[in-house]
Every structure is written in structure tokens, then in C-alpha cells.
Scaffold this motif. Structure first.
Motif, short mmCIF file in Angstrom:
data_model
loop_
_atom_site.label_atom_id
_atom_site.label_comp_id
_atom_site.label_asym_id
_atom_site.label_seq_id
_atom_site.Cartn_x
_atom_site.Cartn_y
_atom_site.Cartn_z
N GLU A 71 -19.34 -30.41 -41.15
CA GLU A 71 -18.44 -30.04 -42.25
C GLU A 71 -17.37 -29.06 -41.78
OE1 GLU A 71 -21.13 -28.54 -45.13
OE2 GLU A 71 -21.92 -30.52 -45.69
N GLN A 72 -17.69 -28.27 -40.76
CA GLN A 72 -16.74 -27.31 -40.21
C GLN A 72 -15.91 -27.94 -39.07
OE1 GLN A 72 -19.22 -24.03 -38.98
NE2 GLN A 72 -20.09 -23.79 -41.03
N ASN A 73 -16.05 -29.26 -38.91
CA ASN A 73 -15.32 -30.02 -37.88
C ASN A 73 -15.60 -29.46 -36.49
OD1 ASN A 73 -13.67 -32.13 -37.05
ND2 ASN A 73 -11.82 -30.86 -37.09
N LYS A 74 -16.88 -29.29 -36.19
CA LYS A 74 -17.30 -28.79 -34.88
C LYS A 74 -18.26 -29.80 -34.24
CE LYS A 74 -16.92 -23.91 -36.18
NZ LYS A 74 -17.68 -22.62 -36.34
N PRO A 75 -17.74 -30.98 -33.87
CA PRO A 75 -18.63 -32.02 -33.33
C PRO A 75 -19.30 -31.63 -32.02
CG PRO A 75 -16.33 -32.65 -33.10
CD PRO A 75 -16.34 -31.45 -33.98
N LYS A 76 -18.59 -30.85 -31.18
CA LYS A 76 -19.21 -30.43 -29.92
C LYS A 76 -20.45 -29.59 -30.17
CE LYS A 76 -15.02 -30.36 -27.08
NZ LYS A 76 -14.13 -29.50 -26.24
N ASP A 77 -20.33 -28.67 -31.11
CA ASP A 77 -21.49 -27.84 -31.44
C ASP A 77 -22.60 -28.67 -32.06
OD1 ASP A 77 -20.15 -25.64 -30.50
OD2 ASP A 77 -19.41 -25.04 -32.49
N ALA A 78 -22.21 -29.68 -32.86
CA ALA A 78 -23.21 -30.57 -33.46
C ALA A 78 -23.99 -31.32 -32.39
CB ALA A 78 -22.54 -31.55 -34.42
N VAL A 79 -23.29 -31.71 -31.32
CA VAL A 79 -23.97 -32.38 -30.21
C VAL A 79 -24.98 -31.45 -29.56
CG1 VAL A 79 -23.64 -33.32 -27.89
CG2 VAL A 79 -22.11 -34.01 -29.73
N SER A 80 -24.58 -30.23 -29.35
CA SER A 80 -25.50 -29.27 -28.72
C SER A 80 -26.74 -29.05 -29.58
CB SER A 80 -24.77 -27.94 -28.50
OG SER A 80 -23.70 -28.09 -27.60
N TYR A 81 -26.54 -28.92 -30.87
CA TYR A 81 -27.68 -28.71 -31.77
C TYR A 81 -28.57 -29.95 -31.82
CZ TYR A 81 -26.54 -24.16 -33.81
OH TYR A 81 -26.35 -22.82 -34.01
N MET A 82 -27.95 -31.14 -31.75
CA MET A 82 -28.77 -32.36 -31.77
C MET A 82 -29.55 -32.51 -30.47
SD MET A 82 -29.74 -34.82 -33.73
CE MET A 82 -28.54 -35.26 -35.00
N GLN A 83 -28.95 -32.11 -29.36
CA GLN A 83 -29.69 -32.13 -28.09
C GLN A 83 -30.90 -31.21 -28.17
OE1 GLN A 83 -26.45 -31.05 -25.52
NE2 GLN A 83 -25.99 -33.19 -24.96
N ASP A 84 -30.72 -30.07 -28.83
CA ASP A 84 -31.83 -29.15 -29.02
C ASP A 84 -32.89 -29.76 -29.94
OD1 ASP A 84 -33.00 -26.45 -28.66
OD2 ASP A 84 -32.70 -26.31 -30.83
N PHE A 85 -32.44 -30.50 -30.95
CA PHE A 85 -33.36 -31.21 -31.86
C PHE A 85 -34.23 -32.18 -31.05
CE2 PHE A 85 -34.41 -34.88 -34.46
CZ PHE A 85 -34.79 -34.34 -35.69
N LEU A 86 -33.60 -32.95 -30.15
CA LEU A 86 -34.34 -33.92 -29.34
C LEU A 86 -35.31 -33.23 -28.39
CD1 LEU A 86 -31.64 -36.61 -28.46
CD2 LEU A 86 -33.54 -36.79 -30.06
N ALA A 87 -34.85 -32.15 -27.77
CA ALA A 87 -35.75 -31.42 -26.87
C ALA A 87 -36.97 -30.92 -27.62
CB ALA A 87 -34.99 -30.25 -26.23
#
Length: 881
Positions: A651-667
Motif C-alpha cells: 500500500e505504501q508502494n514499497k515492493p522491494k521491502d515487500a519482497v524482503s519481508y516475503m523472503q523472511d516469511f518463507l524462511a
């Protein structure tokens, strides 16, 4: 299925188009219901009368009838019956009544005023006669009559027209009659197949008829000849492309409740459910093991494992997938077809030898089941197996000697007579079943259970011995304590009589996946399957890996399965071509892998419509896994919290940060400590992983970007090999070649002894400077024929086409034995822009892709993802020295 790509509707129609009308089929029994001879003595065509008479029950000949044969003069057989039986006087209860259509006729050309079917006017052999009402395409048509009160019904007729091919008009394949007390719940009187059959010729007509005194009542185990009801429904199936014309429906009966009139119990339409009839199989996977030039008919353990088990992204089984396997072959090495009745004893022996060889298809299935069972800690698990029965073609004359008397069996009744031909076909069937039983017992497979036999011919033969053959074969299958399976095509003749001829488990083919049918075909097939008490086959093949149209159709099948209740309640068979399940199961492309995960969800009854990966659908998945105890509730809440954070970043238009958080989700979900505590099941983690990978690829590579190269022309430094050419737009047409190097989307470049010919440069002109966020090229690796990924791929851009700036050198995934197709790419958001900290796009007009060609290199698509104009974060690169 009769071909590895199924039949198009035109070929389906051809099954019946040229079928001869047998003597038995062409002659109708003498009607026994009596018509009141009220008013005029004879009603001529197109004229009104108080109680209209029947048109002839059938054309007098299946060849070339005289025009007067189609007139609506009284049937002489009827008159004979009228003089013989006078106990009850019947009349046309439908005369002059209005009725309701499920779909209105074609208003522009063949409209219905609302009374055409009950006005007593019959059409001539001219399609333009005003009595005809026309329908084309769409679902099965229903016509409902309200008699006003309950009445006694003894006969129903529906009169149709055929004029093919001159005017593309065919009679229906099947007409069904029902009655009801409440207009909601219907009891079956009869299903009626065309006796005229579909064929080329002059205009002809056919009357479909239920006659209670002759036919009895088919539904509800009712012993009666007269139905007592208020509502009547007549349905007729639609051809997917041809017209169907009807002019009159008559409901013959009397007011009140006549002696012997009975209520017909309503039977709710429903799918055949998994259970005893299906040998406990819910999901039956078809594996084709006939002769194929590319070897795809030869199954090995590695290909089978993703077909019987749900594998994770590393190829390791984490759950079972299909619970039944059907082995079936189409072609023999001699080119003869097992399905259409061309094969001989030599071909049958070849198939049995191949299937039951020491390292053959069945042994490979057993070894795969053993390995999966061990990994899932279920070593005693047995895979249920169904094996085909070839079609003993009724025109085969020199089949081979199956009984050792030195005489080759003939199945051709024109050579040996009808009775002997049938006996020989049954003898061959007994030989096949004996061979299967003997070879199965000798193999003594540890983890397989033979539970059924499958009839390969996809319709009940139009010959008069067709049903007799099936009844004999079903008896022999049942004597082996096996179930009898069948998967008829969408236009199969007399498929409704499947129980009568002895089948136990039947799944109807919709045939929608293969084209030339409207999307409502799926709903119509489901409705017909429910009416007939059978179930449905889901259909897809490798084309969905490369073509969005076929991928959408695959999804439509899944969605339809939810909407119709098939997923929740029905037995299902699955046609996958040769290798689709394997290819989507091992694909490293998350969008293709998703098709495999959705299949797994569907098989387990958990697939939901509109479940494309989003943070919201991931939340729904987590909640469903918590509800089914596949995720610990506390751990589930933690995962939901993480997904909420990811949504806020987007929502804050921060897709790079979203990727990092999703990588953490997967880990987190793959953390060995989490797995050891049993906080999340392996299948749940696998599905969530795919959803996350799809989202991260979207956010990383093309968040808000479009393919700027779509449809553009390009130049190649040296053309591809002439056997795998490029027409000029294969690399930018948006289509992919899958994993078959023979697919026309692939262009092939061969290595050369000359150093100057050992590289390729492909240049694209975007027309003007644009903001480029990602460039990717799609390559194939298939080590069997010697096709390898390039060692590296260089990506460069230019503003003038003269001086170039190097963006990156990309490397393909590590080599492995499995056939695969992968992108090599540069992504500004993931890789950055060289020398420009913080930039994620380059501003340029020209794009260059370069790669070495030391062996065969196959390429099918180049994508340049970006935005028109100069976007924030887009920079112009200086030329590379």
C-alpha cells in the motif's frame, strides 16, 4: 481418448456421421398407445385439427425418402393399434398449450411464438417452413409443459429435422422425457438416442418417442406404463456447432388418473460419487503408455513420482496426489489404433509385453509407489491400478489366433456372420483378460492393486451387437472381481445406457479444452453427467504451459468443478496429454508451478475460485490450514501478522521491502525448528511457497511494468537453423514453446566449427527511449537431444543504436537431467543499475541480448519490461568502453 490431443467437435460428429443404420435401429415397434380419432379423419401437414395426429415415428428409410414420407399423415401402424385396443381413449394433452424454454430459439431466423410446438403444424422437408423452430450451440434445451393438473400420460413424442451437410442441421443425439408434480423434482420416463443417426444425405425427419406401453418407465424402479403427473419436460442435447430444428411435441394421455397410472419418483441429478463402484478411487490419472515417436509412452520412476505424489519445489514427495492410475495406449508400433478398433493380436501382445516387462511401465509405477511410500512413512501404501481393454474392431478380419486352433479370428460379420463375429470378439476379450490376470499374478507387484479394467472405445457402438459385446465383457470383468471403467466423449452414442451394459464407473468428457466449443459446455456436460448418474473428466495438456488460452481453459475446468459440486462430491478422471502433470510439477517457473498446486488443492477438495496469489489469498490459505490442523493456530496467527505487514508495504508502494519481508516469511515456514515442532505441514508450506514465489517474482521483476517488446520485430546476427526457424516474431509474440523442442515457438541455434559463428546477437528497437526495468530471455535445456542453456547471456542498452552500455551478464540455472525451460534475466529492482546507486530502471531505446552458441541453444521469447516515457528512478547509462 482416441487421440493424444482428443477430438475436435468436427471429428466427434464424424463418429456418427457415416455410421450405418442397422435393420433393428431403422424399424420402430408398433405403437400401442391409442389416439382418439376426433375431428378430421386425417391431418395433413401444416393444417390445424382439434387433436393433431403424429408425424411418422421414423423416416421410412435412412437413405433417400420421398417428400411425402415426411408429411404428417397418420401413421398406419397407429391406426392398426387404434382398432385393436379401445379400452382408453387418449388425446394430445399438449395441444394448444404454452410452454417454457430453458433457452429461447434463435429469434432472428427461427423464432417461436410460444405455441409452435403445440399448434399441430408440422414442417416439411424445407428448412424454411414456418413450423420449424431453430436452435444453435449452447446448452441442452429444455421444454416444460404445465398440464394444469395431474393427468395420465402414456406417450410423448418430439419431432425433429435433419438436413446435413447442405444446411448444417442435425437431429439431437439424445432426447429425454421427464415428469414432475412440482416442476422442481423430476422423474425420468426415458432417454432416447437418435435412430436416424447423423449422416450426409437429403433432408430427413425423426420422431423421438417414449411409449409407456412399450418402454415402461425407466426411472425410479417404477413398474408402470402410464405416468401420473402435472408437469412434463422434454430435453434435447445440442451439437456444439450445428443447428437443431423441432416443430412439434405431443403428450398423449387422458384426464384424471387412469387405471394403472403411477407416480414417477423424482431422482435428484447427482454425480457418481467415489466408493464401491469406483473401487475407492476418487481421482484417476490417465497415463498413456502406447507408442510415441518421442518416447513419452515409456514411463520411468522419475516421471511417475510427480504424478502419484505431490512434490515440493525440490522434487521431494510431501503428500499423495492421485489415488488411481489408468494405463492406456493408443497407437502400436505398426501405427494401428487401439481405440478405434484397428489393432490385431500382434499389437495386443506388444502392449502387454511393454506394460508388464521386468522394467516396464507397471514395474516403474510399483517402484515409484515404493519410493514415495517410504518417504511419506507409508511403506504399505498401494496404488490402485486400472488397465485398458482395446477395442476389438468389428471390421477386423484377420486378427490372429487366440485359441490355438490354427485359425485367425475374424470380427467382421460380413465375412463370418453376425453371431460368429460377436463370439470371436468375446473370445479375444477373454484372451486379453486372461493375459492380464496371468501377467499380474506372475509380476506380484508389492505396492500395486489391480482394481479395474477400462473400455477404450469412447462410445457404445452403433451396430446392433455393440451393447451385447459390452454386456459380455462386463460380465467377465466382474467375474475377476474387478470394476469396469469408461470415459465416453462428449458426443458418445447412447452413453446414458452405461449401467445397462455393465459399466461401474463412468466419467464424461466435456471436450471443452480442445476448442470449438462455447464455455457453457462445461456446465452442460456437468448437468448431463448428473442426469445420467455418471461423473466428469477434467482435461488439459502441455499446451497450457505455453499458451494463455489453454491455461485459462484449465482454470475454467477447476472453477467449474467447484461450481457444479464435482470437486466436492464426484469421482473424477484426468486427461493430461502425455506429460503435463510432470512438467508443471517440476517447473521452476512459479506461475506454472502454481497450476500443479491448484491441481493438488482440487484433488483434495480445497481449491477455491479466484485464488490467484495475493497477500489476501495467502491469508485465506493460512486460515484454511489452521482450520484443518495443517498449521498450528498460534503459528498461523504469526503468519497472518507477517502478511499484514507485507500488505501495508505494498500500500505504501514499497515492493522491494515487500519482497524482503516475503523472503523472511518463507524462511520462517521452512525453518527446520518449525518443521520439527510440527507447526506447519509440508504440503501447506509447499503451497504457500509457490504463492509467495509468484508474488515475489511479480514485485521484483515487473511490478507495474508492461512488456515493451510485445509484437516488435528484431534483428539476429545469424539466423537460426533451418529446421527450427524464426518467422520474424516468435521471440516477441508472447507465446512459449513449453519443454518440447519440436514446438514451433522454439528457434534453434547450432554450434559451429567457425569461431565467428559461435555467438548470437539479437537487437530490438523500442521506437523511442523508454524506462526499462527488466530484460529476460527464455531458453530450453533438454540434454537428450543435446540442447543446453547458454553459458551466459549479456544484456546491453543504447539510446542511439551505435554506442552500447552493458547492464549485466546473466547466468542460467545449474544444469540438471530433467527437461526444463528457464528465464535468464536482468532485473533493475533485484540487480540494480551498474554505477547508479538507487536506480532501478534504465532509459534507452535499443536492447541487445547476446549469448554464446557452442552446442544447440533454443530460445523462444525475449521480454523487455518497463514503462513508456521517463519514470522516476530511470537513468541514462554512459557507453561502456
Amino acid at each position: 481418448m482416441i487421440s493424444n490431443k482428443k477430438w475436435g467437435s468436427a471429428l466427434l460428429a464424424a463418429v456418427l456421421l457415416m455410421a450405418p443404420v442397422s435393420e433393428v435401429q431403422a424399424i420402430s415397434p408398433v405403437p400401442k398407445v391409442v389416439l382418439a380419432q376426433a375431428g378430421a379423419a386425417a391431418q395433413m401437414e401444416g393444417q390445424d385439427a382439434g387433436d393433431p395426429q403424429f408425424a411418422p415415428d421414423q423416416p421410412t428409410d435412412a437413405g433417400e425418402p420421398e417428400a411425402e414420407q415426411a408429411s404428417s399423415a397418420p401413421n398406419t401402424n397407429q391406426r392398426g393399434a387404434s382398432s385393436a385396443v379401445e379400452e382408453i381413449q387418449f388425446r394430445n394433452l399438449a395441444a394448444g398449450l404454452p410452454y417454457e424454454w430453458s433457452e429461447e430459439p434463435e429469434a432472428a431466423s427461427r423464432p417461436d411464438s410460444g405455441y409452435k410446438l403445440t399448434d399441430g403444424k408440422y414442417g416439411t422437408l424445407d428448412m424454411n417452413h414456418t413450423a420449424w423452430v431453430g436452435h444453435v450451440r449452447g446448452k441442452t434445451r429444455e421444454v416444460v409443459f404445465d398440464l394444469g393438473e395431474e393427468k395420465s400420460i402414456g406417450k410423448i413424442t418430439a419431432h425433429f429435422f435433419q438436413d446435413y451437410p447442405a444446411n448444417s442441421i442435425l437431429v439431437p443425439l439424445t432426447v429425454s422425457m421427464y415428469v414432475s408434480d412440482d416442476k422442481e423434482n423430476w422423474g425420468l420416463l426415458s432417454h432416447n438416442a437418435t435412430q436416424l443417426l447423423w449422416g450426409e444425405g437429403p433432408p430427413r425427419q425423426e420422431t423421438f418417442e417414449w411409449d409407456g406401453s412399450r418402454d415402461g418407465i425407466k426411472g425410479g424402479n417404477t413398474d408402470g406404463k402410464l405416468a401420473y403427473a402435472r408437469y412434463v419436460k422434454v430435453t434435447f442435447t445440442m451439437h456444439p456447432s450445428q443447428w437443431e430444428y423441432i416443430d412439434e411435441i405431443e403428450i398423449i394421455g387422458t384426464d384424471g388418473k387412469a387405471q394403472g397410472a403411477v407416480k414417477v419418483p423424482a431422482e435428484p441429478p447427482r454425480f457418481l460419487e467415489p466408493g464401491e463402484a469406483t473401487a475407492g478411487i476418487r481421482n484417476l490419472n490417465l497415463l498413456y503408455n502406447g507408442q510415441y515417436a518421442d518416447g513419452l509412452g515409456d514411463w520411468n520412476k522419475e516421471r511417475i513420482i510427480p504424478n502419484i505424489s505431490y512434490v515440493n519445489q525440490d522434487g521431494e514427495p510431501v503428500d499423495w496426489l492421485f489415488d488411481g492410475i489408468l494405463y492406456l495406449g493408443l497407437a502400436s508400433p505398426a501405427g494401428r489404433d487401439f481405440g478405434v478398433g484397428q489393432t490385431i493380436l500382434e499389437d495386443w501382445n506388444w502392449y502387454l509385453d511393454k506394460t508388464f516387462a521386468a522394467a516396464g511401465d507397471m514395474q516403474q509405477l510399483n517402484e515409484a509407489t515404493v519410493e514415495v511410500g517410504a518417504k511419506l512413512h507409508q511403506p504399505d501404501h498401494k496404488m490402485k491400478v486400472v488397465l485398458m481393454i482395446p477395442n476389438p474392431g468389428e471390421y477386423v478380419n484377420d486378427f490372429g489366433d487366440v485359441d490355438g486352433d490354427g485359425v485367425s479370428e475374424s470380427f467382421n460379420d460380413s465375412v463370418v456372420g453376425k453371431e460368429k463375429a460377436l463370439d470371436n470378439r468375446i473370445k479375444a476379450m477373454q484372451w486379453w483378460l486372461d493375459q492380464v490376470r496371468q501377467r499380474w499374478q506372475e509380476a506380484n507387484y508389492s505396492n500395486l492393486e489391480l482394481v479395474g479394467m477400462y473400455w477404450l472405445e469412447e462410445q457404445i457402438s452403433t451396430s446392433d451387437t455393440g451393447p451385447d459385446l459390452l454386456k459380455a465383457v462386463s460380465g467377465k470383468v466382474h467375474d475377476m472381481n474387478l470394476k469396469f471403467f469408461w470415459i465416453p466423449h462428449s458426443l458418445a452414442y447412447k452413453s446414458f445406457m452405461w449401467k445397462e451394459v455393465g459399466f461401474d464407473a463412468v466419467a464424461l468428457q466435456p471436450n471443452y479444452f480442445f476448442g470449438e466449443m462455447d464455455s457453457d459446455r462445461l456446465e452442460d456436460a456437468a448437468n448431463l453427467a448428473k442426469q445420467y448418474g455418471m461423473s466428469i473428466e477434467l482435461e488439459f495438456d502441455d499446451r497450457m504451459l505455453t499458451d494463455g488460452v489453454f491455461r485459462d481453459r484449465y482454470i475454467e475446468y477447476l472453477n467449474s468443478g467447484v461450481e457444479t459440486g464435482l470437486m466436492q462430491n464426484g469421482f473424477r478422471a484426468y486427461y493430461q496429454g502425455n506429460n503435463a502433470v510432470y512438467n508443471i510439477g517440476v517447473s521452476k517457473d512459479p506461475s506454472l508451478r502454481l497450476m500443479y498446486d491448484w491441481l493438488y488443492q482440487f484433488l483434495n477438495g480445497t481449491y477455491t475460485i479466484d485464488s490467484s496469489p495475493t497477500p489476501e489469498t495467502m491469508e485465506e490459505l493460512v486460515r484454511s490450514y489452521v482450520a484443518s490442523n495443517k498449521i498450528n493456530s498460534v503459528f498461523g496467527n504469526e503468519l497472518l501478522y507477517r502478511l499484514q505487514n507485507i500488505k501495508q508495504l505494498l500500500e505504501q508502494n514499497k515492493p522491494k521491502d515487500a519482497v524482503s519481508y516475503m523472503q523472511d516469511f518463507l524462511a520462517h515456514i521452512h525453518d527446520p525448528a518449525v518443521q520439527a515442532q510440527g507447526l506447519i505441514s509440508a504440503p501447506a508450506a509447499t503451497v504457500l511457497d509457490t504463492y509467495a514465489q509468484v508474488l515475489m517474482e511479480t514485485w521484483s521483476d515487473d511490478w507495474g511494468l508492461s512488456n515493451l517488446a510485445q509484437g516488435l520485430s528484431y534483428t539476429i546476427s545469424q539466423p537460426p537453423n533451418s529446421n527450427y526457424p524464426d518467422s520474424g516474431n516468435e521471440l516477441t509474440n508472447g507465446l512459449f514453446g513449453g519443454t518440447d523442442f519440436g514446438n514451433e515457438q522454439w528457434q534453434g541455434h547450432a554450434g559451429s566449427a567457425f569461431p565467428e559463428e559461435r555467438s548470437r546477437t539479437i537487437t530490438l528497437d523500442l521506437g523511442r527511449n523508454k524506462s526499462i526495468g527488466s530484460i529476460r530471455a527464455h531458453f530450453l535445456q533438454d540434454q537428450g537431444p543435446g540442447i543446453y542453456f547458454p553459458q551466459n547471456v549479456d544484456f546491453s542498452v543504447s539510446t542511439n543504436g551505435q554506442t552500447w552500455s552493458t547492464l549485466a551478464t546473466g547466468s542460467p540455472p545449474p544444469a540438471h537431467d530433467a527437461v526444463s525451460a528457464e528465464f535468464v534475466k536482468w532485473s533493475g529492482s533485484a540487480d540494480g543499475v551498474p554505477g547508479k546507486a538507487g536506480a532501478d530502471k534504465v532509459y534507452a531505446r535499443y536492447v541487445k541480448v547476446e549469448f554464446p552458441v557452442n552446442v544447440w541453444v533454443f530460445l523462444d521469447e525475449i521480454e523487455v519490461l518497463g514503462l513508456d516515457g521517463k519514470a522516476n528512478g530511470a537513468v541514462v547509462l554512459p557507453p561502456t568502453p
